[in-house]
Motif scaffolding. Structure first.
Motif, PDB file in Angstrom:
ATOM      1  N   LEU A 214      -2.697  10.077   2.932  1.00 18.75           N
ATOM      2  CA  LEU A 214      -3.489   9.344   4.406  1.00 18.75           C
ATOM      3  C   LEU A 214      -3.586   8.014   4.471  1.00 18.75           C
ATOM      4  CD1 LEU A 214      -6.215  11.878   4.392  1.00 18.75           C
ATOM      5  CD2 LEU A 214      -4.020  12.154   5.651  1.00 18.75           C
ATOM      6  N   SER A 215      -3.558   7.240   2.958  1.00 22.93           N
ATOM      7  CA  SER A 215      -3.649   5.796   3.060  1.00 22.93           C
ATOM      8  C   SER A 215      -2.380   5.077   3.258  1.00 22.93           C
ATOM      9  CB  SER A 215      -4.271   5.575   1.732  1.00 22.93           C
ATOM     10  OG  SER A 215      -3.104   5.744   0.742  1.00 22.93           O
ATOM     11  N   ALA A 216      -1.385   5.779   3.468  1.00 25.74           N
ATOM     12  CA  ALA A 216       0.155   5.122   3.841  1.00 25.74           C
ATOM     13  C   ALA A 216      -0.195   4.591   5.100  1.00 25.74           C
ATOM     14  CB  ALA A 216       1.035   6.183   3.914  1.00 25.74           C
TER      15      ALA A 216
ATOM     16  N   GLY B 237       0.780  -1.174   0.054  1.00 27.61           N
ATOM     17  CA  GLY B 237       0.003  -0.017  -0.075  1.00 27.61           C
ATOM     18  C   GLY B 237       0.789   1.206   0.039  1.00 27.61           C
ATOM     19  N   ASN B 238       1.860   1.037   0.814  1.00 28.50           N
ATOM     20  CA  ASN B 238       2.772   2.363   0.735  1.00 28.50           C
ATOM     21  C   ASN B 238       3.423   2.667  -0.634  1.00 28.50           C
ATOM     22  OD1 ASN B 238       2.190   2.524   3.483  1.00 28.50           O
ATOM     23  ND2 ASN B 238       4.063   2.780   4.237  1.00 28.50           N
ATOM     24  N   VAL B 239       3.790   1.678  -1.190  1.00 29.15           N
ATOM     25  CA  VAL B 239       4.643   1.960  -2.557  1.00 29.15           C
ATOM     26  C   VAL B 239       3.278   2.620  -3.450  1.00 29.15           C
ATOM     27  CG1 VAL B 239       5.173   0.988  -4.671  1.00 29.15           C
ATOM     28  CG2 VAL B 239       6.000  -0.025  -2.529  1.00 29.15           C
ATOM     29  N   THR B 240       2.259   2.126  -3.329  1.00 29.43           N
ATOM     30  CA  THR B 240       1.149   2.770  -4.403  1.00 29.43           C
ATOM     31  C   THR B 240       0.720   4.076  -3.813  1.00 29.43           C
ATOM     32  OG1 THR B 240      -0.053   0.746  -5.055  1.00 29.43           O
ATOM     33  CG2 THR B 240      -1.468   2.586  -5.251  1.00 29.43           C
ATOM     34  N   ALA B 241       0.751   4.354  -2.625  1.00 24.04           N
ATOM     35  CA  ALA B 241       0.250   5.633  -2.083  1.00 24.04           C
ATOM     36  C   ALA B 241       1.341   6.849  -2.502  1.00 24.04           C
ATOM     37  CB  ALA B 241       0.152   5.402  -0.461  1.00 24.04           C
ATOM     38  N   SER B 242       2.711   6.437  -2.293  1.00 22.58           N
ATOM     39  CA  SER B 242       3.713   7.259  -2.419  1.00 22.58           C
ATOM     40  C   SER B 242       3.917   7.758  -4.019  1.00 22.58           C
ATOM     41  CB  SER B 242       5.065   6.516  -1.929  1.00 22.58           C
ATOM     42  OG  SER B 242       5.141   6.364  -0.492  1.00 22.58           O
ATOM     43  N   THR B 243       3.790   6.630  -4.599  1.00 19.89           N
ATOM     44  CA  THR B 243       3.936   6.785  -6.045  1.00 19.89           C
ATOM     45  C   THR B 243       2.651   7.873  -6.548  1.00 19.89           C
ATOM     46  OG1 THR B 243       4.421   4.573  -6.489  1.00 19.89           O
ATOM     47  CG2 THR B 243       3.765   5.956  -8.250  1.00 19.89           C
TER      48      THR B 243
END
Length: 461
Positions: free
Chosen positions: A453-455, A235-241
């Motif tokens: 916020l989803s991170a 999830g953090n990869v998608t959120a950060s990208t």
């Protein structure tokens, strides 16, 4: 850029000097990221430096505008490799919790170069614009000496039984064509061609169709995909990208168009308008360094990611009020807030993405965050440039006094020498255009903040 383009009688095409560089530097980032993972950072870094210096040499001796833009594209390829490999090296040799301190140095380099570049470029252009590129070759001498001296300390490991035939060439071509098509559509739409023109529609359709084709190929095609889709399970990869993409729209536009605002609306000299980026770049530099230190001390990332996103959204929104009537001190304060937020976002975004993946995906994740930042910059510059140009042009053409000077005003070329009434019309028109542009820019920042916020919370040990 206007001065250089004018040398080749190509003032109307001046944006290609920057666009050709931005396109190749964005397109080749995934390639260098994956190649570094497969063949080691040492060889890829030397290759990238060679390509960049070759491009700089070709720029310095360019004999026509097409030659210059092609050479800028070559330099952009090298720049993509240098930036990606250096960030990957830091990720490979520095523990995650300490990584922020070192990445802060990298972002500090970026901030300093962003301020110093336009200033030095203006100085060189007043003397001889070719020195904007010769200087890269001069700087390369000590840089290469240091690189050679420290080369043995760079990770040189490569995957076993991997050759250049194993590179995902099909994926590279698909991603390149997709990126270029969408980038050109956003850059040309509303400026070179109408948004409803066959050229723009064809580019958008091409890019949109290639996206699912590229994704399917990366999942089921190559043994070593250029963009391993497995990374997006985190999830953090998608959120950060996604966050990087949307927030970079604001960052690149701020750097490119704030000086024009101060030249046309505030009627400041070119050199002064470049210095007026300092209230943005210095806080960004300090915030990037500070948040790296805080992450190393506390082991917390999400706190600074959320806080930075909120501050950046606030600062970007405050710039909507810019119309030439606010006190300068207030304008500088609003710019400072935006820069502060951006510094926190840049540092914490990359570390947030890296915190969830193992070493096998580290290079790809680092590259993907950088690529999304660059792509957001291209889209942002195109979107903001389209709004500024169209709204500003409408205001100028509506005045019989200013209409004859429309080409000169759009190029921001020696505006101070124009009649006073034309300068007043240009100031009001550009102020209105900048206001409209910042509304759209702030709208782009909203989804970026929501993605942050989803991170998920990651406590670094």
């Amino acid at each position: 850029m206007p001065t250089i383009a004018s040398q080749f009688d190509s003032l109307s095409q001046q944006s290609w000097i920057a666009l050709s560089y931005l396109l190749t530097s964005t397109v080749f980032q995934p390639f260098f990221g994956r190649a570094t993972d497969l063949f080691g950072s040492r060889s890829m870094l030397f290759l990238a430096v060679f390509i960049f210096e070759l491009g700089s040499l070709l720029c310095a001796v360019a004999q026509n505008f097409v030659w210059l833009c092609a050479a800028r594209g070559v330099a952009g390829m090298g720049s993509a490799g240098i930036s990606v490999v250096m960030m990957v090296v830091i990720s490979q040799i520095v523990p995650l919790r300490e990584r922020g301190n070192y990445m802060g140095i990298m972002y500090a380099r970026y901030a300093i170069a962003t301020v110093a570049g336009p200033i030095l470029g203006g100085v060189f252009t007043n003397y001889n614009w070719r020195w904007c590129f010769w200087i890269n070759l001069i700087i390369a001498v000590p840089a290469l000496a240091i690189l050679i001296a420290l080369a043995r300390k760079l990770p040189a490991a490569r995957k076993k039984n991997v050759t250049f035939r194993d590179i995902d060439y099909i994926g590279t071509v698909l991603l390149s064509v997709c990126t270029v098509s969408l980038s050109l559509a956003f850059n040309w739409g509303g400026i070179v061609y109408d948004w409803g023109s066959p050229v723009v529609i064809a580019l958008i359709v091409t890019g949109a169709v290639l996206v699912p084709i590229f994704v399917c190929w990366e999942i089921w095609g190559p043994s070593f995909p250029i963009v391993p889709m497995d990374m997006f399970r985190y999830g953090n990869v998608t959120a950060s990208t996604a966050n990087y993409f949307f927030t970079s729209v604001s960052n690149y536009g701020m750097i490119l168009y704030l000086p024009s605002y101060y030249q046309l609306v505030r009627r400041d000299a070119q050199l002064i308008s470049g210095l007026e980026l300092l209230p943005y770049m210095i806080p960004m530099l300090l915030a990037t360094t500070l948040v790296g230190w805080l992450i190393s001390k506390t082991g917390r990332i999400r706190t600074w990611l959320w806080g930075g996103g909120a501050v950046n959204l606030l600062g970007t929104g405050l710039l909507i009020t810019f119309n030439g009537t606010l006190p300068r001190g207030v304008e500088y304060l609003f710019i400072l807030i935006a820069g502060l937020g951006m510094g926190f976002v840049f540092q914490s975004n990359t570390l947030s993405a890296q915190s969830q993946v193992g070493r096998e995906l580290l290079a790809s994740v680092t590259t993907m965050t950088m690529w999304s930042k660059s792509l957001g910059g291209i889209v942002g510059v195109a979107m903001q440039g389209s709004i500024l140009t169209n709204v500003f042009k409408q205001g100028i053409l509506a005045s019989s006094a200013a209409a004859p000077y429309v080409t000169r005003l759009l190029a921001v070329d020696n505006v101070s020498a124009l009649p006073a009434d034309v300068q007043s019309i240009a100031s009001a028109s550009y102020g209105s255009a900048f206001h409209t542009m910042m509304i759209a820019t702030t709208a782009f920042c909203v989804p970026g903040f929501l993605f942050s916020l989803s991170a998920k919370k990651q406590k670094l040990e």
